[in-house]
Design a protein around this motif. Structure first.
Motif, PDB file in Angstrom:
ATOM      1  N   GLY A 171       3.597   9.847 136.575  1.00  0.00           N
ATOM      2  CA  GLY A 171       2.424   9.006 136.789  1.00  0.00           C
ATOM      3  C   GLY A 171       1.220   9.587 136.076  1.00  0.00           C
ATOM      4  O   GLY A 171       0.871  10.746 136.286  1.00  0.00           O
ATOM      5  N   ALA A 194       2.691  14.217 138.287  1.00  0.00           N
ATOM      6  CA  ALA A 194       1.405  13.576 138.023  1.00  0.00           C
ATOM      7  C   ALA A 194       0.667  14.271 136.896  1.00  0.00           C
ATOM      8  O   ALA A 194       0.633  15.501 136.826  1.00  0.00           O
ATOM      9  CB  ALA A 194       0.537  13.585 139.282  1.00  0.00           C
ATOM     10  N   LEU A 222       7.727  12.778 141.945  1.00  0.00           N
ATOM     11  CA  LEU A 222       6.564  12.360 141.163  1.00  0.00           C
ATOM     12  C   LEU A 222       5.957  13.556 140.445  1.00  0.00           C
ATOM     13  O   LEU A 222       5.582  14.546 141.067  1.00  0.00           O
ATOM     14  CB  LEU A 222       5.511  11.713 142.067  1.00  0.00           C
ATOM     15  CG  LEU A 222       4.147  11.418 141.420  1.00  0.00           C
ATOM     16  CD1 LEU A 222       4.292  10.435 140.271  1.00  0.00           C
ATOM     17  CD2 LEU A 222       3.166  10.879 142.477  1.00  0.00           C
ATOM     18  N   VAL A 229       4.604   5.696 134.181  1.00  0.00           N
ATOM     19  CA  VAL A 229       3.637   4.665 134.523  1.00  0.00           C
ATOM     20  C   VAL A 229       2.230   5.178 134.259  1.00  0.00           C
ATOM     21  O   VAL A 229       1.872   6.290 134.614  1.00  0.00           O
ATOM     22  CB  VAL A 229       3.776   4.218 136.005  1.00  0.00           C
ATOM     23  CG1 VAL A 229       3.628   5.391 136.955  1.00  0.00           C
ATOM     24  CG2 VAL A 229       2.781   3.113 136.333  1.00  0.00           C
ATOM     25  N   GLY A 230       1.449   4.349 133.595  1.00  0.00           N
ATOM     26  CA  GLY A 230       0.040   4.617 133.335  1.00  0.00           C
ATOM     27  C   GLY A 230      -0.606   3.320 132.911  1.00  0.00           C
ATOM     28  O   GLY A 230      -0.110   2.654 132.002  1.00  0.00           O
ATOM     29  N   ASN A 257       6.236  -4.581 138.780  1.00  0.00           N
ATOM     30  CA  ASN A 257       6.195  -3.130 138.932  1.00  0.00           C
ATOM     31  C   ASN A 257       6.966  -2.618 140.133  1.00  0.00           C
ATOM     32  O   ASN A 257       7.827  -1.745 140.029  1.00  0.00           O
ATOM     33  CB  ASN A 257       4.745  -2.653 139.036  1.00  0.00           C
ATOM     34  CG  ASN A 257       4.049  -2.657 137.690  1.00  0.00           C
ATOM     35  OD1 ASN A 257       4.694  -2.800 136.661  1.00  0.00           O
ATOM     36  ND2 ASN A 257       2.755  -2.509 137.705  1.00  0.00           N
ATOM     37  N   GLU A 272      -8.774   5.688 139.337  1.00  0.00           N
ATOM     38  CA  GLU A 272      -7.337   5.442 139.302  1.00  0.00           C
ATOM     39  C   GLU A 272      -7.018   3.969 139.544  1.00  0.00           C
ATOM     40  O   GLU A 272      -7.636   3.315 140.378  1.00  0.00           O
ATOM     41  CB  GLU A 272      -6.637   6.293 140.359  1.00  0.00           C
ATOM     42  CG  GLU A 272      -6.703   7.784 140.072  1.00  0.00           C
ATOM     43  CD  GLU A 272      -6.167   8.608 141.220  1.00  0.00           C
ATOM     44  OE1 GLU A 272      -5.022   9.088 141.128  1.00  0.00           O
ATOM     45  OE2 GLU A 272      -6.894   8.781 142.214  1.00  0.00           O
ATOM     46  N   VAL A 331       9.478  10.053 138.392  1.00  0.00           N
ATOM     47  CA  VAL A 331       8.390   9.207 137.922  1.00  0.00           C
ATOM     48  C   VAL A 331       7.300  10.100 137.363  1.00  0.00           C
ATOM     49  O   VAL A 331       6.895  11.069 138.002  1.00  0.00           O
ATOM     50  CB  VAL A 331       7.804   8.341 139.057  1.00  0.00           C
ATOM     51  CG1 VAL A 331       6.556   7.598 138.571  1.00  0.00           C
ATOM     52  CG2 VAL A 331       8.832   7.348 139.555  1.00  0.00           C
ATOM     53  N   LEU A 379      -3.012  10.566 143.046  1.00  0.00           N
ATOM     54  CA  LEU A 379      -1.691  10.907 142.532  1.00  0.00           C
ATOM     55  C   LEU A 379      -1.391  12.383 142.750  1.00  0.00           C
ATOM     56  O   LEU A 379      -0.263  12.747 143.093  1.00  0.00           O
ATOM     57  CB  LEU A 379      -1.593  10.583 141.037  1.00  0.00           C
ATOM     58  CG  LEU A 379      -1.327   9.131 140.642  1.00  0.00           C
ATOM     59  CD1 LEU A 379      -0.963   9.051 139.169  1.00  0.00           C
ATOM     60  CD2 LEU A 379      -0.224   8.510 141.476  1.00  0.00           C
ATOM     61  N   TYR A 398       2.780   2.036 142.591  1.00  0.00           N
ATOM     62  CA  TYR A 398       4.100   2.207 141.996  1.00  0.00           C
ATOM     63  C   TYR A 398       4.669   3.574 142.329  1.00  0.00           C
ATOM     64  O   TYR A 398       5.824   3.712 142.724  1.00  0.00           O
ATOM     65  CB  TYR A 398       4.043   2.032 140.479  1.00  0.00           C
ATOM     66  CG  TYR A 398       5.403   2.072 139.832  1.00  0.00           C
ATOM     67  CD1 TYR A 398       6.141   0.910 139.692  1.00  0.00           C
ATOM     68  CD2 TYR A 398       5.962   3.268 139.411  1.00  0.00           C
ATOM     69  CE1 TYR A 398       7.405   0.929 139.129  1.00  0.00           C
ATOM     70  CE2 TYR A 398       7.228   3.309 138.841  1.00  0.00           C
ATOM     71  CZ  TYR A 398       7.941   2.138 138.706  1.00  0.00           C
ATOM     72  OH  TYR A 398       9.206   2.164 138.169  1.00  0.00           O
ATOM     73  N   CYS A 399       3.862   4.596 142.168  1.00  0.00           N
ATOM     74  CA  CYS A 399       4.317   5.958 142.446  1.00  0.00           C
ATOM     75  C   CYS A 399       4.650   6.148 143.921  1.00  0.00           C
ATOM     76  O   CYS A 399       5.626   6.817 144.267  1.00  0.00           O
ATOM     77  CB  CYS A 399       3.252   6.957 142.007  1.00  0.00           C
ATOM     78  SG  CYS A 399       3.029   7.047 140.218  1.00  0.00           S
ATOM     79  N   SER A 416      -0.849   1.794 139.480  1.00  0.00           N
ATOM     80  CA  SER A 416      -0.160   3.060 139.233  1.00  0.00           C
ATOM     81  C   SER A 416       0.097   3.809 140.527  1.00  0.00           C
ATOM     82  O   SER A 416       1.189   4.339 140.750  1.00  0.00           O
ATOM     83  CB  SER A 416      -0.985   3.938 138.286  1.00  0.00           C
ATOM     84  OG  SER A 416      -1.124   3.324 137.022  1.00  0.00           O
TER      85      SER A 416
END
Length: 305
Positions: A210, A236, A234, A162-163, A195, A216, A208, A245, A223-224, A220
């Motif tokens: 991210g 990042a 995660l 995701v970005g 999302n 930011e 994930v 993140l 979602y994370c 995103s």
């Protein structure tokens, strides 16, 4: 507080601080009396506001090649109580929401006011700063962190990348080429606004990735966070270690992004992504080659150009 020649002392905003720097560079009679070193330091802070807002006094001093006491003396010369008061101006600016336009205006004003022989051509500054970004990214990318990230990309049951906004380019790049090396990779592209529903697919054993640069994008971050609540890990990728993140992540890779550019420089991010993919392929060995060949065979079959 005193108002002098159209600007105020002590400054109460980044705009006021910028006006002071320009007046000092022009040598205006009512400008604050700054030494050449102090003025250079002030212009460096204004040209790269993110670290000025987030780093400690020692970290910021190291980044700018000065002693911590130089930052304190600069604050006092501006009639501020100390470094924290100076940093508060940058933090307030960071939270204002007018990030890119403010940065563009500041960089243009400073480039016009500074001596051209001291600053050099704008294009040369961009090249030089990107080279510095790459060098600093490599310097802080530990072998352990890189190995952990690569192993996670190989072993994860499923991967969601995701970005959003500017970082979507990096997210798409990573997800696309991960698809050459392994299966169960999904790019979260916000299509249809689903999302958070996609995040509910994830659980333990999933990963994930991210990607988010300041400022930011809430999509995103949300979602994370949702994916983590479902049990996923995660990884990042960000341009500053104090990002939201980074605070949430199991592992963070920092791609430096500073310099005289209106937007976030992305060169170090893509080199970091290339490094991850190259190390992943090397670690997988023959399995990577076989996976790539299967993808190429499918492309050839359907005559994808």
């Amino acid at each position: 507080m005193t108002a002098t020649a159209g600007f105020e002392m002590p400054p109460t905003s980044i705009a006021a601080l910028q006006a002071l720097a320009i007046a000092a560079r022009r040598g205006e009679a009512q400008a604050p009396k700054l030494t050449p070193g102090a003025l250079k330091l002030l212009e460096q802070l204004l040209g790269a506001p993110e670290p000025a807002a987030t780093l400690s006094i020692s970290g910021l001093a190291e980044r700018n090649g000065v002693n911590a006491s130089s930052l304190t003396r600069l604050a006092h010369a501006l009639e501020l109580s100390g470094f924290k008061a100076l940093q508060a101006l940058f933090r307030a600016d960071a939270a204002s929401g007018a990030f890119y336009s403010t940065r563009a205006e500041r960089l243009l004003d400073l480039s016009h006011s500074a001596a051209s022989e001291a600053r050099g051509p704008q294009q040369q500054q961009l090249w030089d700063e990107e080279s510095i970004n790459l060098a600093r990214t490599l310097e802080h990318l530990s072998e352990k962190s890189l190995a952990q990230a690569v192993q996670a990309l190989i072993e994860a049951r499923r991967i969601h990348v995701v970005g959003q906004r500017a970082c979507f380019a990096g997210a798409h790049y990573l997800a696309y080429y991960l698809g050459y090396l392994r299966g169960d990779v999904r790019l979260v592209d916000s299509l249809g606004g689903t999302n958070l529903e996609l995040a509910r697919e994830l659980g333990e054993g999933d990963l994930v990735v991210g990607i988010a640069y300041r400022p930011e994008t809430r999509v995103s971050v949300d979602y994370c966070q949702q994916a983590q609540e479902q049990g996923a890990r995660l990884l990042a990728l960000t341009n500053h270690p104090a990002s939201r993140l980074a605070e949430m992540a199991w592992l963070t890779l920092v791609a430096q992004a500073q310099g005289p550019f209106f937007f976030n420089p992305m060169g170090s991010l893509f080199v970091t992504l290339e490094t991850l993919l190259a190390c992943m392929a090397h670690e997988m060995g023959a399995d990577a080659v076989a996976s790539i060949r299967r993808r190429e065979a499918m492309i050839a079959r359907w005559q994808v150009e």
